[in-house]
Design a protein around this motif. Structure first.
Motif, PDB file in Angstrom:
ATOM      1  N   THR A  90      -5.971   6.952   8.392  1.00 57.61           N
ATOM      2  CA  THR A  90      -4.735   6.814   9.147  1.00 57.61           C
ATOM      3  C   THR A  90      -4.999   7.344  10.545  1.00 57.61           C
ATOM      4  O   THR A  90      -6.115   7.764  10.872  1.00 57.61           O
ATOM      5  CB  THR A  90      -3.583   7.604   8.497  1.00 57.61           C
ATOM      6  N   LEU A  94       2.016   5.405   4.766  1.00 51.50           N
ATOM      7  CA  LEU A  94       1.051   6.098   5.621  1.00 51.50           C
ATOM      8  C   LEU A  94       1.358   7.587   5.735  1.00 51.50           C
ATOM      9  O   LEU A  94       0.475   8.383   6.069  1.00 51.50           O
ATOM     10  CB  LEU A  94       1.052   5.461   7.017  1.00 51.50           C
ATOM     11  N   ALA A 122      -8.446   9.070   4.886  1.00 57.76           N
ATOM     12  CA  ALA A 122      -7.458   9.017   3.820  1.00 57.76           C
ATOM     13  C   ALA A 122      -8.168   9.079   2.465  1.00 57.76           C
ATOM     14  O   ALA A 122      -9.375   9.311   2.378  1.00 57.76           O
ATOM     15  CB  ALA A 122      -6.608   7.760   3.950  1.00 57.76           C
ATOM     16  N   THR A 174       0.849  -1.190   0.000  1.00 54.74           N
ATOM     17  CA  THR A 174       0.000   0.000   0.000  1.00 54.74           C
ATOM     18  C   THR A 174       0.884   1.239   0.000  1.00 54.74           C
ATOM     19  O   THR A 174       2.073   1.167   0.319  1.00 54.74           O
ATOM     20  CB  THR A 174      -0.910   0.024   1.239  1.00 54.74           C
ATOM     21  N   HIS A 187      -5.511   3.921   1.173  1.00 58.17           N
ATOM     22  CA  HIS A 187      -5.935   3.803   2.574  1.00 58.17           C
ATOM     23  C   HIS A 187      -7.312   4.419   2.765  1.00 58.17           C
ATOM     24  O   HIS A 187      -7.687   5.384   2.087  1.00 58.17           O
ATOM     25  CB  HIS A 187      -4.931   4.500   3.497  1.00 58.17           C
ATOM     26  N   THR A 215      -9.790  -0.865  -0.930  1.00 57.07           N
ATOM     27  CA  THR A 215      -9.439  -0.235   0.339  1.00 57.07           C
ATOM     28  C   THR A 215      -9.948  -1.114   1.472  1.00 57.07           C
ATOM     29  O   THR A 215     -10.530  -2.175   1.243  1.00 57.07           O
ATOM     30  CB  THR A 215     -10.024   1.182   0.440  1.00 57.07           C
ATOM     31  N   CYS A 216      -9.731  -0.667   2.693  1.00 56.92           N
ATOM     32  CA  CYS A 216     -10.154  -1.453   3.861  1.00 56.92           C
ATOM     33  C   CYS A 216     -11.569  -1.081   4.280  1.00 56.92           C
ATOM     34  O   CYS A 216     -12.077  -0.005   3.965  1.00 56.92           O
ATOM     35  CB  CYS A 216      -9.195  -1.234   5.030  1.00 56.92           C
ATOM     36  N   PRO A 223      -1.216   9.869   3.026  1.00 57.48           N
ATOM     37  CA  PRO A 223      -2.566   9.287   3.080  1.00 57.48           C
ATOM     38  C   PRO A 223      -3.426   9.596   1.862  1.00 57.48           C
ATOM     39  O   PRO A 223      -4.415   8.903   1.610  1.00 57.48           O
ATOM     40  CB  PRO A 223      -3.168   9.906   4.348  1.00 57.48           C
ATOM     41  N   TYR A 240     -12.304  -2.260  12.718  1.00 62.17           N
ATOM     42  CA  TYR A 240     -10.870  -2.064  12.937  1.00 62.17           C
ATOM     43  C   TYR A 240     -10.428  -2.785  14.207  1.00 62.17           C
ATOM     44  O   TYR A 240     -11.004  -2.589  15.280  1.00 62.17           O
ATOM     45  CB  TYR A 240     -10.547  -0.577  13.057  1.00 62.17           C
ATOM     46  N   HIS A 244      -5.441  -3.719  11.955  1.00 63.73           N
ATOM     47  CA  HIS A 244      -5.952  -4.002  10.623  1.00 63.73           C
ATOM     48  C   HIS A 244      -7.478  -4.025  10.651  1.00 63.73           C
ATOM     49  O   HIS A 244      -8.081  -4.308  11.687  1.00 63.73           O
ATOM     50  CB  HIS A 244      -5.438  -5.347  10.105  1.00 63.73           C
TER      51      HIS A 244
END
Length: 283
Positions: free
Chosen positions: A194, A165, A199, A162, A191, A256-257, A168, A261, A267
């Motif tokens: 962050t 960080l 992000a 990725t 992302h 993306t995620c 972002p 969390y 993660h």
């Protein structure tokens, strides 16, 4: 010393009286003759009564020889059935997404979603290695993304890298995937957040079928992709084939995620994947 209880072998053996006649037994009454039979019958009867009592207390055993009971139909599902409804039934295709619509994963064997608009032919690859193009910028008007594109690779553990960080608002293009506009699925990630805040792909989940994505290339060409579907899938069951599998036309994947969390592992539990197809090109 002599044992006084030992037999005296020197004494002559006693001789029984000659012609001794045993005494005749006394005559039994009918009751005395029947008494042994009554005792035996009474004993057997008592044992049988005890066995019947024990069998009545034992649980029934189904040996499969009797008729099977037929379950009564249930018109109203139980609480457990309602909680598990659809738990193992995934859609056969990726959903279109949309405002206030929950994102769900499709079956792992499901293909990429069908194009929302007519596709256009892909851009041919450059004939020389020195002329190979690369993506430089991505714009997504709906969610106000205007980001520079860097390059990312795969780690030794097989994880897709990725952007740093520290940047972002930068996205990352997987260098081993096709250049956006060429045949195959081009991969760009970014992302969602962050420690400092949202992000570049913070609003990626808001995209829906029909939305437009623009990718600019180093060779001056501009490609427009149209979203065909979007899903949120667990990282433990990531749809690798659907995302990275070969295609006959030019497609784009934005990743993306998403989900929850985990503060221990740092993660997210899920990934959000946007699928798009090439709908216009110029330059």
């Amino acid at each position: 010393m002599t044992d006084q209880n030992a037999p005296d072998h020197d004494a002559p053996a006693p001789v029984p009286a000659p012609f001794a006649v045993p005494a005749a037994p006394a005559q039994k009454s009918p009751m005395q003759k029947a008494l042994p039979g009554l005792l035996i019958a009474g004993s057997l009867g008592g044992v049988g009564l005890v066995m019947v009592s024990l069998l009545s207390l034992a649980p029934p055993v189904d040996d499969g020889s009797g008729p099977r009971p037929v379950a009564a139909p249930q018109d109203v599902p139980t609480t457990v059935q309602m909680q598990n409804a659809g738990a193992f039934i995934l859609p056969p295709t990726v959903g279109p997404g949309g405002k206030n619509k929950p994102l769900t994963p499709a079956r792992l064997d499901a293909p990429p979603p069908l194009a929302a608009v007519p596709v256009v032919p892909a851009i041919p690859k450059a004939r020389t290695k020195t002329a190979k193009a690369r993506p430089t910028r991505i714009k997504i008007p709906k969610i106000k993304v205007n980001s520079a594109i860097g390059g990312v690779t795969v780690s030794k553990k097989g994880r897709l890298g990725t952007p740093p960080l520290s940047r972002p608002n930068q996205t990352g293009w997987y260098r081993l995937s096709p250049v956006p506009g060429e045949v195959g699925p081009a991969i760009i990630n970014g992302h969602v957040s962050t420690r400092k805040g949202p992000a570049v792909f913070d609003r990626l989940r808001e995209l829906a079928k029909g939305d437009q994505i623009y990718v600019y290339r180093s060779d001056g060409k501009v490609t427009r992709f149209t979203v065909s579907g979007i899903e949120q899938a667990s990282k433990s069951s990531f749809p690798t084939k659907r995302v990275y599998g070969n295609t006959n036309d030019s497609q784009l994947r934005l990743i993306t995620c998403g989900g929850v969390y985990n503060r221990t592992t740092h993660h997210y539990t899920d990934n959000i994947v946007v699928y798009a197809t090439l709908s216009k090109k110029k330059g």
